[in-house]
Write a protein that holds these residues in place. Sequence first.
Motif, PDB file in Angstrom:
ATOM      1  N   LEU A 124       0.904  -1.201   0.116  1.00 28.52           N
ATOM      2  CA  LEU A 124      -0.038   0.162  -0.077  1.00 28.52           C
ATOM      3  C   LEU A 124       1.017   1.114   0.034  1.00 28.52           C
ATOM      4  CD1 LEU A 124      -2.846  -1.099   2.753  1.00 28.52           C
ATOM      5  CD2 LEU A 124      -2.854  -0.541   0.171  1.00 28.52           C
ATOM      6  N   GLN A 125       1.988   1.295   0.776  1.00 24.83           N
ATOM      7  CA  GLN A 125       2.826   2.285   0.856  1.00 24.83           C
ATOM      8  C   GLN A 125       3.572   2.657  -0.440  1.00 24.83           C
ATOM      9  OE1 GLN A 125       6.070   1.959   3.429  1.00 24.83           O
ATOM     10  NE2 GLN A 125       6.395   4.224   3.770  1.00 24.83           N
ATOM     11  N   GLU A 126       3.943   1.548  -1.350  1.00 25.81           N
ATOM     12  CA  GLU A 126       4.307   1.613  -2.709  1.00 25.81           C
ATOM     13  C   GLU A 126       3.422   2.260  -3.436  1.00 25.81           C
ATOM     14  OE1 GLU A 126       5.663  -2.361  -3.923  1.00 25.81           O
ATOM     15  OE2 GLU A 126       7.506  -2.115  -2.620  1.00 25.81           O
ATOM     16  N   ILE A 127       2.107   1.805  -3.432  1.00 18.78           N
ATOM     17  CA  ILE A 127       1.070   2.397  -4.223  1.00 18.78           C
ATOM     18  C   ILE A 127       1.173   3.930  -4.215  1.00 18.78           C
ATOM     19  CG2 ILE A 127      -1.336   2.600  -4.775  1.00 18.78           C
ATOM     20  CD1 ILE A 127      -1.776  -0.303  -4.061  1.00 18.78           C
ATOM     21  N   TYR A 128       0.971   4.478  -2.900  1.00 13.07           N
ATOM     22  CA  TYR A 128       0.805   5.715  -2.456  1.00 13.07           C
ATOM     23  C   TYR A 128       2.100   6.644  -2.864  1.00 13.07           C
ATOM     24  CZ  TYR A 128      -3.487   4.780   0.104  1.00 13.07           C
ATOM     25  OH  TYR A 128      -4.660   4.358   0.549  1.00 13.07           O
ATOM     26  N   CYS A 129       3.304   5.979  -2.634  1.00 15.15           N
ATOM     27  CA  CYS A 129       4.525   6.927  -2.818  1.00 15.15           C
ATOM     28  C   CYS A 129       5.286   6.508  -4.168  1.00 15.15           C
ATOM     29  CB  CYS A 129       5.384   6.298  -1.518  1.00 15.15           C
ATOM     30  SG  CYS A 129       4.495   6.796   0.166  1.00 15.15           S
ATOM     31  N   GLU A 130       4.983   5.494  -4.667  1.00 14.19           N
ATOM     32  CA  GLU A 130       5.846   5.147  -5.681  1.00 14.19           C
ATOM     33  C   GLU A 130       4.993   4.984  -7.152  1.00 14.19           C
ATOM     34  OE1 GLU A 130       8.480   1.746  -5.304  1.00 14.19           O
ATOM     35  OE2 GLU A 130       8.646   2.263  -3.259  1.00 14.19           O
ATOM     36  N   LYS A 131       3.843   4.603  -7.009  1.00  7.77           N
ATOM     37  CA  LYS A 131       3.111   4.376  -8.340  1.00  7.77           C
ATOM     38  C   LYS A 131       2.139   5.307  -8.560  1.00  7.77           C
ATOM     39  CE  LYS A 131       3.254  -0.827  -7.909  1.00  7.77           C
ATOM     40  NZ  LYS A 131       2.246  -1.862  -7.720  1.00  7.77           N
ATOM     41  N   LEU A 132       1.421   6.050  -7.612  1.00 14.10           N
ATOM     42  CA  LEU A 132       0.468   7.235  -8.027  1.00 14.10           C
ATOM     43  C   LEU A 132       0.994   8.399  -8.591  1.00 14.10           C
ATOM     44  CD1 LEU A 132      -2.236   6.477  -5.422  1.00 14.10           C
ATOM     45  CD2 LEU A 132      -2.328   5.800  -7.722  1.00 14.10           C
ATOM     46  N   PRO A 133       2.106   8.801  -7.646  1.00 17.59           N
ATOM     47  CA  PRO A 133       2.628  10.162  -8.299  1.00 17.59           C
ATOM     48  C   PRO A 133       3.269  10.240  -9.797  1.00 17.59           C
ATOM     49  CG  PRO A 133       3.482   9.644  -6.021  1.00 17.59           C
ATOM     50  CD  PRO A 133       2.631   8.514  -6.516  1.00 17.59           C
ATOM     51  N   PRO A 134       3.971   9.293 -10.148  1.00 15.57           N
ATOM     52  CA  PRO A 134       4.307   9.286 -11.460  1.00 15.57           C
ATOM     53  C   PRO A 134       3.323   9.114 -12.563  1.00 15.57           C
ATOM     54  CG  PRO A 134       5.021   7.423 -10.532  1.00 15.57           C
ATOM     55  CD  PRO A 134       4.620   8.215  -9.417  1.00 15.57           C
ATOM     56  N   TYR A 135       2.287   8.207 -12.117  1.00 11.14           N
ATOM     57  CA  TYR A 135       0.942   8.095 -12.679  1.00 11.14           C
ATOM     58  C   TYR A 135       0.298   9.210 -13.124  1.00 11.14           C
ATOM     59  CZ  TYR A 135      -3.364   6.076 -14.355  1.00 11.14           C
ATOM     60  OH  TYR A 135      -4.597   5.737 -14.899  1.00 11.14           O
ATOM     61  N   ARG A 136       0.033  10.154 -11.878  1.00 10.74           N
ATOM     62  CA  ARG A 136      -0.446  11.332 -12.145  1.00 10.74           C
ATOM     63  C   ARG A 136       0.145  12.262 -13.082  1.00 10.74           C
ATOM     64  NH1 ARG A 136      -4.119  14.596  -8.971  1.00 10.74           N
ATOM     65  NH2 ARG A 136      -3.904  16.586  -9.060  1.00 10.74           N
ATOM     66  N   LYS A 137       1.589  12.444 -12.885  1.00  8.51           N
ATOM     67  CA  LYS A 137       2.440  13.188 -13.600  1.00  8.51           C
ATOM     68  C   LYS A 137       2.230  12.964 -15.038  1.00  8.51           C
ATOM     69  CE  LYS A 137       5.911  14.588 -10.215  1.00  8.51           C
ATOM     70  NZ  LYS A 137       7.139  14.502  -9.895  1.00  8.51           N
ATOM     71  N   GLN A 138       2.399  11.717 -15.529  1.00  8.27           N
ATOM     72  CA  GLN A 138       2.174  11.073 -16.794  1.00  8.27           C
ATOM     73  C   GLN A 138       0.767  11.728 -17.683  1.00  8.27           C
ATOM     74  OE1 GLN A 138       2.474   7.012 -17.155  1.00  8.27           O
ATOM     75  NE2 GLN A 138       2.180   6.978 -19.344  1.00  8.27           N
ATOM     76  N   LEU A 139      -0.285  11.467 -16.599  1.00  6.53           N
ATOM     77  CA  LEU A 139      -1.573  11.893 -17.089  1.00  6.53           C
ATOM     78  C   LEU A 139      -1.457  13.175 -17.399  1.00  6.53           C
ATOM     79  CD1 LEU A 139      -4.075   9.694 -14.846  1.00  6.53           C
ATOM     80  CD2 LEU A 139      -3.507   9.278 -17.080  1.00  6.53           C
ATOM     81  N   VAL A 140      -1.095  14.130 -16.703  1.00  4.48           N
ATOM     82  CA  VAL A 140      -1.068  15.545 -16.811  1.00  4.48           C
ATOM     83  C   VAL A 140      -0.502  16.111 -17.972  1.00  4.48           C
ATOM     84  CG1 VAL A 140      -0.436  17.751 -15.577  1.00  4.48           C
ATOM     85  CG2 VAL A 140      -1.383  16.018 -14.298  1.00  4.48           C
ATOM     86  N   ARG A 141       0.492  15.104 -18.302  1.00  2.00           N
ATOM     87  CA  ARG A 141       1.495  15.556 -19.518  1.00  2.00           C
ATOM     88  C   ARG A 141       0.667  15.402 -20.788  1.00  2.00           C
ATOM     89  NH1 ARG A 141       6.281  13.733 -16.367  1.00  2.00           N
ATOM     90  NH2 ARG A 141       6.090  11.454 -17.516  1.00  2.00           N
ATOM     91  N   VAL A 142       0.124  14.082 -20.557  1.00  2.00           N
ATOM     92  CA  VAL A 142      -0.624  13.602 -21.858  1.00  2.00           C
ATOM     93  C   VAL A 142      -1.792  14.598 -21.821  1.00  2.00           C
ATOM     94  CG1 VAL A 142      -2.159  11.684 -22.553  1.00  2.00           C
ATOM     95  CG2 VAL A 142       0.041  11.175 -21.431  1.00  2.00           C
ATOM     96  N   ARG A 143      -2.644  14.895 -20.811  1.00  2.00           N
ATOM     97  CA  ARG A 143      -3.839  15.823 -21.103  1.00  2.00           C
ATOM     98  C   ARG A 143      -3.260  17.163 -21.609  1.00  2.00           C
ATOM     99  NH1 ARG A 143      -6.658  19.491 -18.140  1.00  2.00           N
ATOM    100  NH2 ARG A 143      -8.984  19.117 -18.424  1.00  2.00           N
ATOM    101  N   GLU A 144      -2.198  17.661 -21.150  1.00  2.00           N
ATOM    102  CA  GLU A 144      -1.750  19.164 -21.675  1.00  2.00           C
ATOM    103  C   GLU A 144      -1.538  18.830 -23.081  1.00  2.00           C
ATOM    104  OE1 GLU A 144       1.254  19.994 -19.192  1.00  2.00           O
ATOM    105  OE2 GLU A 144       0.287  20.768 -17.217  1.00  2.00           O
TER     106      GLU A 144
END
Length: 564
Positions: A171-191
């Motif tokens: 669970l800690q890996e999800i919050y700290c390692e997986k979700l932040p880069p996933y969010r950044k990637q989505l933001v870049r694609v959306r822009e």
Amino acid sequence: QQQSLSNKLNYQLIRYKNIIHEKELFQTLSNYNLTVDQKNTIDQLVNLRQTQIQCYEDFHKLQTRISIQYLPRNFDKLERFIASDHDLPLIKDTIAVEFKQKRYKIIQDAKRTWLNMYIEAYVSKIQEYEHQYQRDLNEFELTHINDMCINEKSLFRSFVDYINHRTNRMLQEIYCEKLPPYRKQLVRVRERLKWPKKMVTVFPTVIFDILYHPFTPTQLAYLSRGPTYIRPNQSAFFPEKYRQKRIDGELEDMMKKIKNCLADRKDSACVPRNIPVYKLYSDHLRAYLTQRYTTPLPLMDQIRALRELKIVKSIRRKLKKYHLVLRQTDKSGVLHIGRAKDYERKAAEYRQKTGAYEELSSNPYNDIICSVTRLLNQLQMNKKIAEWRRQKMTPVRKKTQLAYMYFLPKAHKTETPLRPIINTIHAATTKISKFLDQSIRPLFNRFVRHTTIVDGADLLDQLHKYIDKGYFNSSTLFITFDITNLYTMLPQEESLTILAEFLRVHHCEKVNDVSIETIIELARIVLQANVFVYGNKFYRQIIGGAMGSAFTLTLANIFMWKWE
């Protein structure tokens, strides 16, 4: 940067320690002489927890998409099935605007429904995995309750320690390692893409009552935050003279409220208004406000505040240039933009339809001040009200202003009608209105509470009581109705007669040591002295009461009590 690097290193260190500890726990678990059935059961529990965590990760990825307004592509397929406003034949602007609003609302509601189904499915699946895991874990515990122990720890206890540690690490890996880069990637694609910005969003957005608008995506994003959005401290960019004026105003308002609150107490804790401690407290409060208003903002807050200040100014310029009106909607709590001439047209239609207002030829300010003051003086001379009450209700000329009218759009209704609001905060009768409301509203709540439904929860509670009494059966009918323009259509004299009847029926010959006759006189001046400004013209309300005056709601409720 050093702090960020230090945090990353600390996290990696903790992560490696957790992995090492997890391997130690697994090694301890492996030291037991496990049978084939035990291994299969443990593998089944581990896989079940792994599947649940994967579902949990997918659920949070969906939440991440929602937070940045970038839903999966299948959510936008719905827009292809509803004709675009570009496909319409040439029609009137008002019809086209209504069509555009309905189309947007239909798509938005459908997407929200679809999204709720997705969320409910994820939650249901996660709960299902949890129930299955707990059931299998309980069976595993019952089966191996008497098994051998290593270092005074049973097989079951060792497995629980291992699986809990493993679950927390994942669970800690999800919050700290997986979700932040996933969010950044989505933001870049959306822009980079244009289509997500043109799609209907599930978030509350600005409602436009015009076909085309001049606002940029940045301005729309700011407006979509709604009227409850708390802006950063933009007063830091204003001149010192302006900030000092704000400090003086806030200090005066705070001290007035504190003194009134402590002086009006009925018990022994009553504090006089002229004691020296107020001066000391006022100095401390001024120093604190000065510090808050003059302390420089951190650099990032300065950049953000300055950027948003520029956005606000640019929005104001466009509203003025294109003759648009920005208002908060009546019920939905979002912002609405419409043409100023449409507001004027609807306001004129409302005045003509209700006939509740008459235009005055001159400024009635002095006449209203004199009328209210004369009535209060006369009541005090006739000993109908106490001197302290007269002073409390008498308007102060320097602080009194004419009320003004504005309208809130009812965007949830067809053609977006307007609700009139009269701002009476500084009106001559405001203090009298507050006194009447504070005196009579508790009586109404006490005597008519059993026939009043406050909200949905109260409706369910009343319905349960209705059922318990045996009244509910197959022939029971539920009837709802709405009274159009209730506040502005109340007959003034009839309402006052009903008010007197209400007080007499409930044996309230005096309210806070004020007789019914005096209450009626005070209520009459509140209704008849309701004058206001709108569009550089003066008006008087001749039917009903001001929607915005404290006493109007109570009077309307009492009128409905009689009607019921």
